[in-house]
Design a protein around this motif. Structure first.
Motif, mmCIF file in Angstrom:
data_model
loop_
_atom_site.group_PDB
_atom_site.id
_atom_site.type_symbol
_atom_site.label_atom_id
_atom_site.label_comp_id
_atom_site.label_asym_id
_atom_site.label_seq_id
_atom_site.Cartn_x
_atom_site.Cartn_y
_atom_site.Cartn_z
ATOM 1 N N ALA A 166 0.833 -1.206 0.000
ATOM 2 C CA ALA A 166 0.000 0.000 0.000
ATOM 3 C C ALA A 166 0.865 1.252 0.000
ATOM 4 C CB ALA A 166 -0.926 0.003 1.218
ATOM 5 N N VAL A 167 0.311 2.302 -0.583
ATOM 6 C CA VAL A 167 0.961 3.611 -0.584
ATOM 7 C C VAL A 167 -0.063 4.636 -0.123
ATOM 8 C CG1 VAL A 167 2.109 5.399 -1.944
ATOM 9 C CG2 VAL A 167 2.542 2.978 -2.450
ATOM 10 N N ALA A 168 0.333 5.481 0.804
ATOM 11 C CA ALA A 168 -0.553 6.534 1.286
ATOM 12 C C ALA A 168 0.215 7.845 1.374
ATOM 13 C CB ALA A 168 -1.126 6.168 2.657
ATOM 14 N N PHE A 169 -0.508 8.940 1.222
ATOM 15 C CA PHE A 169 0.075 10.267 1.344
ATOM 16 C C PHE A 169 -0.639 11.005 2.472
ATOM 17 C CE2 PHE A 169 1.091 8.966 -2.923
ATOM 18 C CZ PHE A 169 2.395 9.405 -3.090
ATOM 19 N N ALA A 170 0.134 11.764 3.235
ATOM 20 C CA ALA A 170 -0.431 12.480 4.382
ATOM 21 C C ALA A 170 -0.051 13.950 4.322
ATOM 22 C CB ALA A 170 0.071 11.877 5.687
ATOM 23 N N SER A 171 -0.949 14.770 4.824
ATOM 24 C CA SER A 171 -0.673 16.200 4.981
ATOM 25 C C SER A 171 -0.981 16.567 6.425
ATOM 26 C CB SER A 171 -1.549 17.016 4.026
ATOM 27 O OG SER A 171 -1.308 18.400 4.188
ATOM 28 N N LEU A 172 -0.106 17.379 7.025
ATOM 29 C CA LEU A 172 -0.259 17.772 8.433
ATOM 30 C C LEU A 172 -0.200 19.289 8.545
ATOM 31 C CD1 LEU A 172 2.003 15.178 8.212
ATOM 32 C CD2 LEU A 172 1.235 15.006 10.571
ATOM 33 N N ASN A 173 -0.968 19.831 9.479
ATOM 34 C CA ASN A 173 -1.068 21.285 9.566
ATOM 35 C C ASN A 173 -0.060 21.879 10.548
ATOM 36 O OD1 ASN A 173 -2.380 20.270 11.838
ATOM 37 N ND2 ASN A 173 -3.885 21.925 11.905
ATOM 38 N N SER A 174 1.194 21.462 10.392
ATOM 39 C CA SER A 174 2.311 22.051 11.130
ATOM 40 C C SER A 174 3.571 21.824 10.316
ATOM 41 C CB SER A 174 2.474 21.418 12.516
ATOM 42 O OG SER A 174 3.674 21.870 13.136
ATOM 43 N N GLN A 175 4.477 22.793 10.332
ATOM 44 C CA GLN A 175 5.737 22.602 9.622
ATOM 45 C C GLN A 175 6.637 21.622 10.356
ATOM 46 O OE1 GLN A 175 7.312 26.691 9.925
ATOM 47 N NE2 GLN A 175 9.019 25.821 11.068
ATOM 48 N N ASN A 176 6.349 21.383 11.633
ATOM 49 C CA ASN A 176 7.122 20.446 12.441
ATOM 50 C C ASN A 176 6.175 19.787 13.442
ATOM 51 O OD1 ASN A 176 9.184 19.032 13.647
ATOM 52 N ND2 ASN A 176 9.954 20.762 14.827
ATOM 53 N N PRO A 177 5.355 18.833 12.980
ATOM 54 C CA PRO A 177 4.288 18.292 13.829
ATOM 55 C C PRO A 177 4.763 17.490 15.019
ATOM 56 C CG PRO A 177 4.433 17.071 11.779
ATOM 57 C CD PRO A 177 5.344 18.258 11.629
ATOM 58 N N GLY A 178 5.998 16.960 14.945
ATOM 59 C CA GLY A 178 6.476 16.074 16.001
ATOM 60 C C GLY A 178 5.784 14.721 15.896
ATOM 61 N N THR A 179 6.508 13.664 16.224
ATOM 62 C CA THR A 179 5.934 12.322 16.200
ATOM 63 C C THR A 179 6.400 11.556 17.423
ATOM 64 O OG1 THR A 179 5.994 12.311 13.778
ATOM 65 C CG2 THR A 179 5.682 10.193 14.873
#
Length: 226
Positions: A166-179
């Protein structure tokens, strides 16, 4: 007088509870291309701003999200993450993005982003995606063209339940969201948390905790770096 008191209290709210309104700052300029040396400009949101007259299209460009990545690891996943460190033009814009390659039966293990919500879209294969809020599990099977949203700061995951990678793409609303990966954080801290403490917390024998710490310890190869 009561109205004045209310307004005064309201004006103090950001000072007393600063984290309640925390988010990536809104930019007051078109862009602030991030660089690491003070000679290049002023410090804004964790980076120095390049002189805008020296900015180029390459500062806002990233290539390679079309490339398949090796998923031969303990999780069966490889995440290619693009943030302000490799796309300097993202500085102050409050966004970042990623590609996830997930092998059959592979997974993006449980984690959360303390500074961002996320939208995940599947372009190949089938993923089971989910998050937990107040001990309530929200899950959905995602096929090609489907998207799922993970609210900011909640524990979430994605598992390949299909018969093909599988391949997925993600977008997050922070330039550095932290994980923050749960297993790596709890069992891989340096120095390690006392096994007896974790044994009580998880209601497990301390020998099991030690085995988990050996698996996720700081000497373990970092597979998910985003």
């Amino acid at each position: 007088m009561k109205s004045l008191s209310f307004l005064a209290s309201l004006s103090l709210f950001p000072l007393i509870f600063p984290f309640a309104i925390a988010s990536d700052p809104s930019p007051v300029q078109d862009f602030c291309v991030g660089v690491n040396t003070p000679a290049d400009g002023v410090f804004v949101n964790g980076k120095f701003c390049k002189d805008p007259t020296l900015a180029t299209a390459d500062d806002f460009f990233y290539t390679g999200l079309n490339e398949r990545k090796d998923t031969n690891n303990m999780y069966g996943v490889n995440v290619t993450f693009a943030n302000v460190d490799n796309v300097p033009g993202l500085n102050t814009l409050g966004i970042s993005f990623a590609r996830a390659d997930v092998a059959v039966n592979g997974q993006v293990p449980p984690h959360y982003h303390p500074r961002a919500s996320e939208i995940l879209g599947v372009s190949e294969g089938t993923l089971l995606a989910g998050f937990v809020s107040d001990q309530r599990l929200f899950t959905k099977t995602l096929n090609v063209g489907d998207v799922f949203v993970f609210p900011q700061g909640v524990l979430h995951f994605a598992v390949n339940i299909g018969d093909v990678p599988a391949v997925a793409f993600a977008s997050l609303n922070s330039q550095n969201p932290g994980t923050v990966f749960i297993a790596d954080t709890v069992f891989g801290s340096n120095p390690p948390i006392n096994p007896d403490v974790l044994a009580t917390s998880f209601q497990l024998d301390s020998t099991i905790i030690r085995k988990l710490q050996a698996i996720f310890g700081p000497s373990t190869e970092t597979i998910l770096n985003f």
